[in-house]
Structure formats: C-alpha cells, structure tokens
Design an enzyme around this catalytic site. Structure first.
Site, PDB file in Angstrom:
ATOM      1  N   PHE A  42      50.475  41.524  45.211  1.00  0.00           N
ATOM      2  CA  PHE A  42      50.858  40.722  44.532  1.00  0.00           C
ATOM      3  C   PHE A  42      52.590  40.908  44.373  1.00  0.00           C
ATOM      4  CE2 PHE A  42      46.923  42.624  42.898  1.00  0.00           C
ATOM      5  CZ  PHE A  42      46.062  41.368  42.690  1.00  0.00           C
ATOM      6  N   ASP A  74      51.012  38.357  48.959  1.00  0.00           N
ATOM      7  CA  ASP A  74      50.929  37.504  47.711  1.00  0.00           C
ATOM      8  C   ASP A  74      49.936  36.300  47.959  1.00  0.00           C
ATOM      9  OD1 ASP A  74      52.568  37.533  44.949  1.00  0.00           O
ATOM     10  OD2 ASP A  74      52.099  35.415  45.321  1.00  0.00           O
ATOM     11  N   SER A  75      49.510  35.787  47.208  1.00  0.00           N
ATOM     12  CA  SER A  75      48.868  34.355  47.310  1.00  0.00           C
ATOM     13  C   SER A  75      49.702  32.923  47.324  1.00  0.00           C
ATOM     14  CB  SER A  75      47.548  34.162  46.128  1.00  0.00           C
ATOM     15  OG  SER A  75      48.274  33.984  45.125  1.00  0.00           O
ATOM     16  N   ASN A  86      44.928  36.325  48.960  1.00  0.00           N
ATOM     17  CA  ASN A  86      44.328  36.871  47.916  1.00  0.00           C
ATOM     18  C   ASN A  86      44.141  38.461  47.820  1.00  0.00           C
ATOM     19  OD1 ASN A  86      41.862  38.035  46.023  1.00  0.00           O
ATOM     20  ND2 ASN A  86      42.041  36.063  45.099  1.00  0.00           N
ATOM     21  N   ALA A  87      45.128  39.217  47.004  1.00  0.00           N
ATOM     22  CA  ALA A  87      44.898  40.768  47.074  1.00  0.00           C
ATOM     23  C   ALA A  87      43.653  41.148  47.070  1.00  0.00           C
ATOM     24  CB  ALA A  87      45.822  41.170  45.988  1.00  0.00           C
ATOM     25  N   ASP A 123      50.837  45.316  41.430  1.00  0.00           N
ATOM     26  CA  ASP A 123      51.471  44.750  40.362  1.00  0.00           C
ATOM     27  C   ASP A 123      50.814  43.432  40.231  1.00  0.00           C
ATOM     28  OD1 ASP A 123      53.427  44.091  38.437  1.00  0.00           O
ATOM     29  OD2 ASP A 123      55.015  43.550  39.738  1.00  0.00           O
ATOM     30  N   CYS A 143      50.576  44.195  33.044  1.00  0.00           N
ATOM     31  CA  CYS A 143      51.619  43.623  32.107  1.00  0.00           C
ATOM     32  C   CYS A 143      50.584  42.941  31.102  1.00  0.00           C
ATOM     33  CB  CYS A 143      52.341  42.496  33.116  1.00  0.00           C
ATOM     34  SG  CYS A 143      51.343  41.563  33.710  1.00  0.00           S
TER      35      CYS A 143
END
Length: 407
Positions: free
Chosen positions: A234, A263-264, A289-290, A310, A350
């Site tokens: 990410f 990252d996507s 996709n992670a 993240d 987050c």
C-alpha cells in the site's frame, strides 16, 4: 437551537458535535425557550445553542444534511464568522511555529479541522503551494471562503492555493458539485522535502489533499529500524519505501539491499517512480492487490527483512469493525510469515473505529497464529502538526507500530 440533555452533556464534555437526534424541534420543555424547526434553519447557518432551560451554551455551525447537525465553533457569541475563521487560521499557524511542531520539512498540516477549532476546514502546505478542503456547509459560504483564502495569502504568501474536492462529501452536505481547482495564484505543481527525501507534488492529483503528511514522522522512524530487503505494501507515492531506500549509516552506507513498493493504483506508482528518480534511486514498483500479493509471496516462500503495512481505513463505520479486524489480522499474519528472523514489521491502522487496544490485540493474535514473538520498538501516532484534542477522540485516528519479530 435547544438541545436534549444528552446533547448538552456532550458539549459540557467539550466535544463539539451534536447529532440531529439531540435537537429539539418546536416548543421545548422549559416554557421559556423555543427551537425553530430544523427546516426553518438555513444550511450552514451560525446558530445559538441553548439547554432546555434556555441557558446559552455557545455558538455552532449548522448542517441541514449531516447527522452531525451542530459543530460548536465557540462557547461564546460569534458576531462575525469570517473574522473568527481568519483569527483561528492565524492561531493554527502560530501554534505550529511557537511549539516547534514542524521540522525538517516544507510539507505539513496547517489547519486540522476540529483539532484547530475550525470544523470542516483542512489546509496543508506543500512548499509554496497550499491545498485546502472544505467539508461543511458553513465553511463553503462565500464570505468564509474569501476569509480563508485572504488569510492564507497574507500569512503564508503561497504561489498557489488549490482546492481539493471530494465529490462524495459535497454530495452528503448537499453542496453544489465542484471540480478540484486553483483558487489563487498560478501554481499547483511543486517539489517538497520530508526528512531529507524529495517528493513531487501535484495539487490537482492524488488522494485527499495530495499526500499523507500524517505519516511524515513515521517515515523517518521506520527508516531508523528497517534493514535488508524491504517490501512496502500500500505504498501509494512511496513515502515509506523512499525513506527506507535512502536510509544510511556512517559505517556501512546504505542499509538496504533492495526496496520494493506495492500499490493497486497505477497513477500512484507512476508518481512514486518519479519521486524515486528525483532522489537518484532505481526501485521496483509492483501494481497489485496487496492481499493477493502477500498470499502469493507467502506461498512461494518469499522472505524479507523489513515489511511495511500501511493500508487504507478498513472500518469506515462501527458496523465495519469486525470485518476490519479480520482484515488487519490477515495482513499482519501473512507479513509475519514472510519476515526473516530479526525482521522489522511496520504496521499501520488509520481506522478511527479501531482502538489502540483493538489494533494491538489483532497484531498480537496474528503473532500467535504465526508462531512469532513480537517486541514493540515504538508505538506512534500522526505527525505532531495533526493535533489531538483529548476530548475529541475522532482527532486521534492513526496508529503506527514498529515491531521486532522473532521466531
């Protein structure tokens, strides 16, 4: 507007939000005071707030569409909202300067909504470009907008002020649609430095106000511990990855034999690649996709010395909490299985609805299932230019754990 006892107690607890269900409509119980029907109050109005006995509690900004119908702006009277907004912006700038909250960067948060007593306004500085978001009806009024722009010009002399627009927020606030645009000056592109690492900034592209400044201090902390082969999932525009790639020690030079970012978003990776070139780096960037990539790499026996997680917020509402906790556990479990002995895990959350206790519990549970031992090196939050109001838990939303992982 007259509030229920529950609404009054929220204000007495110094939380600025009152929900629509806690506003009396029509005649209240006191015989001495009446609340107008909510349909009689203009969107974005500045309203006086009363308890059931008619006692004045302060002044608030009203939203005709949000479930958060009232956001307190003052515990006194407010005769001139634009003047108060200008005063609060100046105070926010002074707060960061006088308390030394910003160092080793020209990119930081200038105004953080409720945490700077300006509900519905976000302002970030990127060198000579300012980026702002207006999130409520009251802040969207023409006189308040003019005060915001004028005060920022006077205080910070930017070459450009960009307004970043989230269409969904304007829709929810029943505000007319807008495109992200240049409000002032002639510049929306610039370069910034964070902890000695350089980044391109495009004020009209990217997410939110354009970058994740709340992680700035965590980028530097991660670089102190990271080593060996690094996988940053990410990665967005490369914040953690670039800091880890540029980390140096006097004895051995670069600590990193290779850093890969995942990252996507293709556009985010394109910016990450530009940022790498800006810093004289050649790095591997993978569009994927992670979740899927970690599953594939773990099954293939891929191993790393440092791994960064993240992800975006998994729990947008309380209803999402259980599913979100499952997602965080899966990510951390797969990451731990991919770390070599002595590896470093940097794992972030987050999601405001995921408490510190929840997140620590999920990471600990993942460690048990992975048959790993964890030692907590640092438990971190958002950068200091993102203030936290102790009575407003919504201002504390970011968690960053740096962990040493042992077999």
């Amino acid at each position: 507007m007259t509030l229920s006892q529950r609404g009054v107690l929220r204000l007495q607890g110094r939380h600025p939000w009152v929900y629509r269900s806690d506003i009396f409509v029509g005649k209240d119980a006191s015989k001495n005071a009446a609340s107008p029907g909510v349909n009689d109050v203009p969107p974005g109005a500045v309203v006086r707030v009363l308890d059931q006995r008619g006692k004045f509690l302060g002044t608030a900004l009203y939203s005709s569409s949000s479930q958060i119908a009232i956001r307190m702006i003052s515990h006194g009277s407010v005769p001139d909202l634009p003047a108060l907004v200008a005063e609060r912006i100046r105070a926010a700038i002074a707060y960061r300067k006088e308390n030394g909250l910003v160092s080793d960067t020209d990119a930081y948060r200038v105004v953080f909504s409720e945490a700077d007593f300006l509900p519905g306004l976000i302002v970030d500085r990127y060198n000579d470009v300012l980026s702002l978001q207006i999130l409520t009806q009251a802040m969207d009024s023409a006189p308040v907008r003019a005060a915001i722009v004028q005060t920022l010009q006077e205080q910070l002399q930017p070459a450009g002020i960009v307004e970043r627009v989230e269409a969904r927020i304007r829709e929810l606030e029943q505000l007319p649609p807008l495109e992200s645009r240049l409000l002032s000056g002639d510049k929306s592109l610039t370069q910034v430095a964070m902890n000695g690492v350089r980044f391109q900034y495009d004020g009209l592209e990217g997410q939110k106000t354009g970058a994740f400044l709340d992680q700035r201090e965590n980028y530097a902390a991660a670089a102190e511990y990271g080593h060996g082969e690094v996988l940053d999932t990410f990665c967005y525009q490369g914040g953690f990855a670039l800091h880890l790639a540029l980390a140096r020690t006097p004895e051995s030079g670069s600590k990193h034999s290779g850093v890969t970012g995942v990252d996507s978003s293709r556009s985010a990776l394109e910016m990450a690649e530009k940022n790498a070139a800006l810093n004289g780096l050649e790095m591997e960037w993978i569009e994927a996709n992670a979740f899927d990539l970690l599953r594939e790499y773990a099954a293939a026996g891929r191993r790393y010395d440092t791994l960064v997680l993240d992800p975006p917020a998994f729990a947008k509402t309380k209803r999402d909490l259980e599913k979100a906790l499952g997602g965080y556990k899966e990510l951390n479990l797969r990451a731990m299985k991919m770390l070599r002995p002595g590896g470093i895990l940097v794992t972030c959350c987050c999601s405001f609805h995921v408490s510190v206790t929840d997140f620590l519990g999920v990471v600990a549970a993942a460690a048990r299932d992975a048959h790993k031992d964890l030692r907590l090196l640092e438990s971190r939050a958002a950068s200091k230019d993102h203030p936290v109001l102790l009575n407003v838990p919504e201002t504390s939303y970011l968690q960053c754990l740096i962990l040493a992982v042992s077999n």
